[in-house]
Design an enzyme around this catalytic site. Structure first.
Site, PDB file in Angstrom:
ATOM      1  N   GLY A  15       0.822  -1.213   0.000  1.00 35.97           N
ATOM      2  CA  GLY A  15       0.000   0.000   0.000  1.00 35.97           C
ATOM      3  C   GLY A  15       0.850   1.255   0.000  1.00 35.97           C
ATOM      4  N   GLY A  19      -1.081   7.684   1.072  1.00 32.76           N
ATOM      5  CA  GLY A  19      -1.311   7.802   2.510  1.00 32.76           C
ATOM      6  C   GLY A  19      -0.211   7.273   3.414  1.00 32.76           C
ATOM      7  N   SER A 141      -5.407  -0.633  13.482  1.00 28.50           N
ATOM      8  CA  SER A 141      -6.312   0.523  13.603  1.00 28.50           C
ATOM      9  C   SER A 141      -6.860   0.568  15.028  1.00 28.50           C
ATOM     10  CB  SER A 141      -7.481   0.337  12.628  1.00 28.50           C
ATOM     11  OG  SER A 141      -8.468   1.323  12.843  1.00 28.50           O
ATOM     12  N   TYR A 154     -15.274  -3.993   8.714  1.00 24.52           N
ATOM     13  CA  TYR A 154     -13.929  -3.383   8.725  1.00 24.52           C
ATOM     14  C   TYR A 154     -13.268  -3.636  10.080  1.00 24.52           C
ATOM     15  CZ  TYR A 154     -10.196   0.062   8.924  1.00 24.52           C
ATOM     16  OH  TYR A 154      -8.964   0.661   9.086  1.00 24.52           O
ATOM     17  N   LYS A 158      -9.745  -5.736  11.449  1.00 21.15           N
ATOM     18  CA  LYS A 158      -8.658  -5.202  12.277  1.00 21.15           C
ATOM     19  C   LYS A 158      -8.544  -5.973  13.609  1.00 21.15           C
ATOM     20  CE  LYS A 158      -7.169  -2.173   9.298  1.00 21.15           C
ATOM     21  NZ  LYS A 158      -5.837  -2.328   8.669  1.00 21.15           N
ATOM     22  N   VAL A 189      -6.503   9.322  10.327  1.00 25.19           N
ATOM     23  CA  VAL A 189      -5.330   9.841   9.626  1.00 25.19           C
ATOM     24  C   VAL A 189      -5.828  10.387   8.295  1.00 25.19           C
ATOM     25  CG1 VAL A 189      -3.010   9.303   8.788  1.00 25.19           C
ATOM     26  CG2 VAL A 189      -4.042   7.870  10.583  1.00 25.19           C
ATOM     27  N   GLU A 190      -5.375  11.566   7.914  1.00 26.79           N
ATOM     28  CA  GLU A 190      -5.855  12.146   6.653  1.00 26.79           C
ATOM     29  C   GLU A 190      -5.164  11.477   5.463  1.00 26.79           C
ATOM     30  OE1 GLU A 190      -6.025  16.354   6.503  1.00 26.79           O
ATOM     31  OE2 GLU A 190      -7.011  16.353   4.540  1.00 26.79           O
TER      32      GLU A 190
HETATM   33  N1  LIG Z   1      -6.698   6.713   7.330  1.00 32.77           N
HETATM   34  C1  LIG Z   1      -7.111   6.335   8.539  1.00 32.77           C
HETATM   35  O1  LIG Z   1      -7.832   7.077   9.247  1.00 32.77           O
HETATM   36  C2  LIG Z   1      -6.679   4.992   9.101  1.00 32.77           C
HETATM   37  C3  LIG Z   1      -6.868   4.771  10.471  1.00 32.77           C
HETATM   38  C4  LIG Z   1      -6.479   3.558  11.013  1.00 32.77           C
HETATM   39  C5  LIG Z   1      -5.903   2.591  10.209  1.00 32.77           C
HETATM   40  N2  LIG Z   1      -5.738   2.811   8.866  1.00 32.77           N
HETATM   41  C6  LIG Z   1      -5.131   1.747   8.050  1.00 32.77           C
HETATM   42  O2  LIG Z   1      -3.991   2.283   7.397  1.00 32.77           O
HETATM   43  C7  LIG Z   1      -3.701   1.482   6.247  1.00 32.77           C
HETATM   44  C8  LIG Z   1      -3.397   2.412   5.078  1.00 32.77           C
HETATM   45  O3  LIG Z   1      -4.553   3.155   4.742  1.00 32.77           O
HETATM   46  P1  LIG Z   1      -4.533   4.696   4.329  1.00 32.77           P
HETATM   47  O4  LIG Z   1      -5.287   5.429   5.352  1.00 32.77           O
HETATM   48  O5  LIG Z   1      -3.155   5.129   3.999  1.00 32.77           O
HETATM   49  O6  LIG Z   1      -5.474   4.638   3.020  1.00 32.77           O
HETATM   50  P2  LIG Z   1      -5.203   4.939   1.484  1.00 32.77           P
HETATM   51  O7  LIG Z   1      -4.600   6.287   1.308  1.00 32.77           O
HETATM   52  O8  LIG Z   1      -6.491   4.649   0.803  1.00 32.77           O
HETATM   53  O9  LIG Z   1      -4.119   3.834   1.063  1.00 32.77           O
HETATM   54  C9  LIG Z   1      -4.449   2.477   0.934  1.00 32.77           C
HETATM   55  C10 LIG Z   1      -3.311   1.749   0.249  1.00 32.77           C
HETATM   56  O10 LIG Z   1      -3.660   0.352   0.137  1.00 32.77           O
HETATM   57  C11 LIG Z   1      -3.443  -0.061  -1.192  1.00 32.77           C
HETATM   58  N3  LIG Z   1      -4.353  -1.127  -1.585  1.00 32.77           N
HETATM   59  C12 LIG Z   1      -5.691  -1.198  -1.393  1.00 32.77           C
HETATM   60  N4  LIG Z   1      -6.179  -2.306  -1.978  1.00 32.77           N
HETATM   61  C13 LIG Z   1      -5.136  -2.944  -2.542  1.00 32.77           C
HETATM   62  C14 LIG Z   1      -5.009  -4.125  -3.307  1.00 32.77           C
HETATM   63  N5  LIG Z   1      -6.060  -4.902  -3.630  1.00 32.77           N
HETATM   64  N6  LIG Z   1      -3.776  -4.499  -3.741  1.00 32.77           N
HETATM   65  C15 LIG Z   1      -2.699  -3.731  -3.459  1.00 32.77           C
HETATM   66  N7  LIG Z   1      -2.750  -2.604  -2.727  1.00 32.77           N
HETATM   67  C16 LIG Z   1      -3.972  -2.207  -2.289  1.00 32.77           C
HETATM   68  C17 LIG Z   1      -3.673   1.198  -2.040  1.00 32.77           C
HETATM   69  O11 LIG Z   1      -2.956   1.124  -3.262  1.00 32.77           O
HETATM   70  P3  LIG Z   1      -3.598   0.985  -4.734  1.00 32.77           P
HETATM   71  O12 LIG Z   1      -4.974   1.580  -4.695  1.00 32.77           O
HETATM   72  O13 LIG Z   1      -2.635   1.722  -5.616  1.00 32.77           O
HETATM   73  O14 LIG Z   1      -3.585  -0.487  -4.978  1.00 32.77           O
HETATM   74  C18 LIG Z   1      -3.066   2.278  -1.153  1.00 32.77           C
HETATM   75  O15 LIG Z   1      -1.680   2.370  -1.385  1.00 32.77           O
HETATM   76  C19 LIG Z   1      -4.914   0.574   6.046  1.00 32.77           C
HETATM   77  O16 LIG Z   1      -4.596  -0.716   6.513  1.00 32.77           O
HETATM   78  C20 LIG Z   1      -5.992   1.204   6.927  1.00 32.77           C
HETATM   79  O17 LIG Z   1      -6.917   0.256   7.377  1.00 32.77           O
HETATM   80  C21 LIG Z   1      -6.115   4.007   8.294  1.00 32.77           C
END
Ligand SMILES: NC(=O)c1ccc[n+]([C@@H]2O[C@H](COP(=O)([O-])OP(=O)(O)OC[C@H]3O[C@@H](n4cnc5c(N)ncnc54)[C@H](OP(=O)(O)O)[C@@H]3O)[C@@H](O)[C@H]2O)c1
Length: 247
Positions: A15, A19, A141, A154, A158, A189-190
């Site tokens: 990923g 983000g 998370s 979701y 987690k 997280v933004e």
């Molecule tokens: N943002 C929050 O508030 C928050 C809070 C707690 C935990 N998290 C966790 O943080 C992690 C990262 O999320 P983020 O917030 O950075 O979101 P994000 O900006 O949407 O990034 C998600 C990443 O996952 C990749 N991804 C999704 N589906 C995929 C697939 N089938 N194959 C390969 N890569 C895939 C996406 O890449 P592609 O689309 O290019 O494949 C992207 O790089 C996640 O596990 C999320 O649950 C986020």
């Protein structure tokens, strides 16, 4: 936190196109690690991997196991294998238990849980072959610690990650392995996460506008702390919220 002890070692970050994953990949590259950056959007990876440091772009859909195994094979061919795995890729859908689409539940389970297991198995095999040290870090998370309304599936993924963190720790302990396993559990997280979750730009913007939420770099710094801790210190789960986040 210094990453000096990992300089020249190989990290695979899933990923990495967006983000939190992108910020972690950049933090590790700045710390002197070689970084294999995995995600579906190849053009984003190419742009990332043109930056300072040693990079390998791994375009891959984590829902396709053969493609994930190929990605690990490429890292082995180029750099001998993985020393640090950051299982960051993940997504949420607004898909309630009483009305959500099965396909949305399946995608969350396949990416957030199953692909994380496959990547972990492959990386641990590399670490064992390369001398037995290494670190597996799951981006979990706060939803592994309480269930937000409407996010039952979701949150279930987690909670599974929380179980998989402890399950791996116990297996490694039984084997007498020095490989460490940690999780980091952020609140808001933004990133692009909310846009995917809501599929509504206004709702996504609202998610991050109520108060100052975490930046991806805050989580990347937490990962640097987990990695930089001395060998005898294993942080199991690092919970971090925006100061003003109530739940
Ligand atoms: N943002 C929050 O508030 C928050 C809070 C707690 C935990 N998290 C966790 O943080 C992690 C990262 O999320 P983020 O917030 O950075 O979101 P994000 O900006 O949407 O990034 C998600 C990443 O996952 C990749 N991804 C999704 N589906 C995929 C697939 N089938 N194959 C390969 N890569 C895939 C996406 O890449 P592609 O689309 O290019 O494949 C992207 O790089 C996640 O596990 C999320 O649950 C986020």
């Amino acid at each position: 936190m210094s990453l000096e002890r990992w300089r020249g070692k190989v990290a695979l970050v899933t990923g990495a196109s967006s983000g939190i994953g992108r910020a972690i990949a950049e933090r590790l590259a700045a710390g002197g690690l070689k970084v294999a950056a995995l995600a579906r959007r190849a053009e984003r990876l190419d742009e990332l991997c043109a930056g300072e440091g040693e990079w390998l772009a791994l375009p891959c859909d984590l829902r396709d196991e053969a493609s994930l195994l190929d990605a690990f094979a490429r890292v082995r061919a180029e750099w001998g294998g993985v020393d640090v795995l950051v299982n960051n890729a993940g997504l949420g859908h607004k898909a309630p238990l009483t009305s959500g689409a099965t396909e949305h539940w399946r995608e969350m389970l396949e990416v957030n849980v199953l692909a994380l297991c496959v990547a972990t198995r492959e990386a641990v095999a590399d670490m064992q072959r390369r001398g037995g040290t290494g670190h597996v870090i799951h981006v979990s998370s706060m939803s592994a610690h309480r269930v937000p309304g409407g996010s039952g599936v979701y949150s279930a993924t987690k909670y599974a990650v929380r179980s998989l963190t402890e399950g791996l720790r116990l297996e490694l302990r039984e084997q007498g392995s020095p490989i460490r396993v940690s999780a980091v559990s952020p609140g808001f997280v933004e990133t692009e996460f909310a846009a995917h979750y809501h599929r509504d730009p206004a709702a996504a913007a609202e998610t991050y506008s109520r108060y100052k939420v975490l930046d991806s770099e805050d989580v990347a710094e937490a990962v640097a702390y987990l990695l930089g801790a001395p060998d005898h210190v294993q942080v199991h789960d690092l919970l971090m919220r925006p100061t003003e986040q109530p739940s």
